[in-house]
Write an enzyme that holds these catalytic residues in place. Structure first.
Site, PDB file in Angstrom:
ATOM      1  N   GLU A 183       0.825  -1.222   0.000  1.00 39.23           N
ATOM      2  CA  GLU A 183       0.000   0.000   0.000  1.00 39.23           C
ATOM      3  C   GLU A 183       0.853   1.264   0.000  1.00 39.23           C
ATOM      4  O   GLU A 183       0.799   2.066   0.946  1.00 39.23           O
ATOM      5  CB  GLU A 183      -0.958  -0.007   1.200  1.00 39.23           C
ATOM      6  CG  GLU A 183      -1.962  -1.143   1.118  1.00 39.23           C
ATOM      7  CD  GLU A 183      -3.057  -1.080   2.170  1.00 39.23           C
ATOM      8  OE1 GLU A 183      -2.847  -0.467   3.213  1.00 39.23           O
ATOM      9  OE2 GLU A 183      -4.136  -1.655   1.926  1.00 39.23           O
ATOM     10  N   GLU A 376      -5.436  -8.276  -1.389  1.00 37.84           N
ATOM     11  CA  GLU A 376      -6.157  -8.176  -0.120  1.00 37.84           C
ATOM     12  C   GLU A 376      -7.621  -7.879  -0.415  1.00 37.84           C
ATOM     13  O   GLU A 376      -7.924  -7.006  -1.225  1.00 37.84           O
ATOM     14  CB  GLU A 376      -5.637  -7.033   0.770  1.00 37.84           C
ATOM     15  CG  GLU A 376      -4.292  -7.272   1.366  1.00 37.84           C
ATOM     16  CD  GLU A 376      -3.842  -6.143   2.291  1.00 37.84           C
ATOM     17  OE1 GLU A 376      -4.693  -5.468   2.895  1.00 37.84           O
ATOM     18  OE2 GLU A 376      -2.621  -5.942   2.389  1.00 37.84           O
TER      19      GLU A 376
HETATM   20  P1  P53 Z   1      -7.223  -3.414   9.333  1.00 39.56           P
HETATM   21  C1  P53 Z   1      -6.711   1.148   5.900  1.00 39.56           C
HETATM   22  C2  P53 Z   1      -7.443   1.201   4.740  1.00 39.56           C
HETATM   23  C3  P53 Z   1      -7.202   0.269   3.752  1.00 39.56           C
HETATM   24  C4  P53 Z   1      -6.241  -0.693   3.931  1.00 39.56           C
HETATM   25  O1  P53 Z   1      -6.925  -3.259   7.769  1.00 39.56           O
HETATM   26  C5  P53 Z   1      -5.500  -0.737   5.089  1.00 39.56           C
HETATM   27  C6  P53 Z   1      -5.730   0.187   6.081  1.00 39.56           C
HETATM   28  C7  P53 Z   1      -4.924   0.181   7.316  1.00 39.56           C
HETATM   29  O2  P53 Z   1      -5.708  -0.046   8.398  1.00 39.56           O
HETATM   30  O3  P53 Z   1      -4.510  -1.608   5.288  1.00 39.56           O
HETATM   31  C8  P53 Z   1      -4.502  -2.891   4.737  1.00 39.56           C
HETATM   32  O4  P53 Z   1      -6.230  -4.383   9.840  1.00 39.56           O
HETATM   33  C9  P53 Z   1      -3.157  -3.438   5.111  1.00 39.56           C
HETATM   34  C10 P53 Z   1      -3.201  -4.558   6.093  1.00 39.56           C
HETATM   35  C11 P53 Z   1      -4.400  -4.382   7.001  1.00 39.56           C
HETATM   36  C12 P53 Z   1      -5.649  -4.484   6.155  1.00 39.56           C
HETATM   37  O5  P53 Z   1      -5.653  -3.483   5.168  1.00 39.56           O
HETATM   38  O6  P53 Z   1      -7.044  -2.061   9.888  1.00 39.56           O
HETATM   39  O7  P53 Z   1      -2.324  -3.756   4.017  1.00 39.56           O
HETATM   40  O8  P53 Z   1      -1.982  -4.593   6.781  1.00 39.56           O
HETATM   41  O9  P53 Z   1      -4.433  -5.292   8.054  1.00 39.56           O
HETATM   42  C13 P53 Z   1      -6.930  -4.372   6.938  1.00 39.56           C
HETATM   43  O10 P53 Z   1      -8.620  -3.916   9.436  1.00 39.56           O
END
Ligand code: P53
Length: 479
Positions: A183, A376
């Protein structure tokens, strides 16, 4: 001809994790301290991840979830066996930089760290699982932050290149798919996580962020160059936190702001996939008095070493407005978004929009025409296990099913080129945004709570069996 409604032969189904959110063992076998270790759960978390507050060591009164996480460091064989049971074709994971270079600026790597990942990759190959490796997933050695200020400093290029060269050499033949920065656009929203940046009083924060971004972009190009030199089989991708912005109304002003918001993210991929800084960014820097130091060699590197594929995370679409009176924002996400009245939200306020995934896939395909990889996607939710640890997570199945259908439409009806799909947090892990354990994404439940209590026992949720069928049938199990 592939049957309509199925994914192409060789489609890489799998799941994704990141080192700091699952490994734990933060100080074992020579591992050094990283930014991700010192991010606590607590009231200061947001100020720390956004670089507004410095906290460089473990402080009394806080809980640091990454220190132990789900202890995958000691459970990886069991966990990979479970991934294999679901039929994973690929497993996305990240390298903890500080296992390989504990301080970051050493000339020689830490053998124990290298051996750990070598074992892990071999374990994947035992089951025919192709590793997909993120070189840095929000992590930066603390020593490099204290001594050099993280990615604001150009020296980071040398340290990162040394890390990449070490990895590409050691894991030649074991790893073929690489992502340079997780990201990469997160540098604008959470610069401490994205680039190890803490701001000084009174400095121009945008200037610092874009200078750091330049360093990361050049580092990414150098990594691509070296990866191809070491093994022409290597495929290197960039990685974007994606999710298209919609205008809040049909007012052209709203459309304009939505486009500008999208450009803040696409800026990075414009450079990594097309090889040069877009004019809209250069003009904006000019207007804002932002001056980025860059050399002619930097620009050559960017031009000559673009990525092989474009990967991204997708959780939600976003909404933008140009009307200052409209202020009804969604909760719980670093990306500012107006509430979309047509969508439901997750328990954390993330808006659920499967068609938005199809829209995003098409937008990225139209813009870059490079193979894509969804690395993801998933639903963070509270799970309530029964006494055997079983969770009937129909809500998660519904979310994923709808997103897989949208992806299928993008492939078969729109003709986008998609290499694979890895769901986020295929095993429950620590949330990057909040540090909670209870924001779960997994097919596998892990017995651990927000305070770090629990047996760490793994158990299969209902979605485990569901995903197994999806992969085995190449998605024909989904209507
Ligand atoms: P969590 C924010 C918005 C979009 C993606 O997020 C993000 C985030 C960060 O919070 O991060 C990605 O764990 C990231 C992962 C993360 C996942 O989204 O806050 O690449 O490390 O865990 C989900 O629910």
């Amino acid at each position: 001809m592939t049957e309509r409604g199925q994914f192409p032969e060789g489609f890489l189904w799998g799941g994704a994790t990141a080192a700091n959110q699952c490994e734990g063992a933060y100080n074992l076998d020579g591992r050094g301290l990283a930014n991700v270790d010192v991010v606590p759960i607590g009231p200061d978390r947001e100020a720390i991840i956004t670089g507004q507050k410095k906290m460089f060591s473990f402080e009394e009164g806080y809980f640091y979830p990454a220190k132990e996480a789900i202890d995958m460091y000691h459970h990886y064989k069991e966990d990979i066996a479970l991934f294999a049971e679901m039929g994973f074709k690929t497993y996305r994971l990240s390298i903890a930089w500080t296992r390989i270079f504990p301080k970051g600026d050493e000339a020689e790597p830490n053998e124990a760290g290298l051996a750990f990942y070598e074992d892990l990759f071999k374990e994947c190959h035992k089951y025919g699982i192709e590793p997909l490796v993120t070189i840095t997933h929000f992590d930066c050695p603390m020593h490099l932050i204290r001594e050099y200020g993280g990615w604001r400093n150009r020296h980071m290029l040398d340290f990162y290149v040394n890390l990449c060269r070490t990895l590409f050499t050691r894991y030649k033949g074991l790893v073929k798919y690489w992502l340079t920065f997780n990201e990469i656009n997160m540098i604008l929203h959470a610069p401490f996580l994205g680039a190890g940046i803490c701001f000084e009083e009174g400095e121009n924060q945008e200037q610092v962020k874009y200078q750091a971004a330049h360093h990361e972009l050049v580092a990414s190009a150098m990594a691509t160059k070296i990866a191809h030199e070491i093994d022409p089989e290597n495929k290197v991708g960039c990685m974007l936190a994606a999710g298209q912005y919609y205008p809040n109304t049909a007012h052209p002003r709203d459309y304009w702001v939505a486009m500008e918001e999208d450009r803040k993210s696409y800026f990075f991929i414009d450079v990594q996939a097309r090889g040069k800084y877009p004019n809209y960014a250069k003009k904006q820097w000019e207007r804002k008095g932002i001056e980025i130091e860059m050399t002619a060699e930097d620009l050559d590197l960017l031009k000559n070493y673009t990525v092989d594929f474009v990967s991204f995370s997708y959780y939600a679409s976003r909404v933008a407005t140009g009307d200052p009176e409209v202020r009804d924002l969604t909760a719980g996400n670093v990306f500012t978004s107006i509430k979309n009245p047509y969508l439901k939200s997750s328990e954390w306020g993330w808006q659920i929009d499967p068609l938005g995934l199809r829209i995003t896939l098409n937008a990225i395909w139209d813009r870059y025409q490079k193979p894509m990889f969804i690395v993801e996607n998933g639903l963070g939710a509270m799970d309530t296990p029964d006494e055997n640890g079983y969770v009937a997570d129909d809500y998660r199945i519904a979310y994923l099913e709808a997103h897989i259908q949208a992806m299928r439409d993008a492939i078969y009806q729109d003709g986008v080129d998609l290499l694979g799909y890895t769901t986020w947090g295929c095993i429950d892990l620590v949330s990057a945004g909040t540090g909670e354990m209870n924001k779960r994404y997994g097919f596998i439940y892990v017995d651990r709570d927000n305070d770090g209590h629990g047996s760490l026992k793994r158990s299969k949720k209902k979605s485990f069996y569901w995903y197994k069928d999806v992969i085995a049938s190449n998605s024909a199990s989904i209507k």
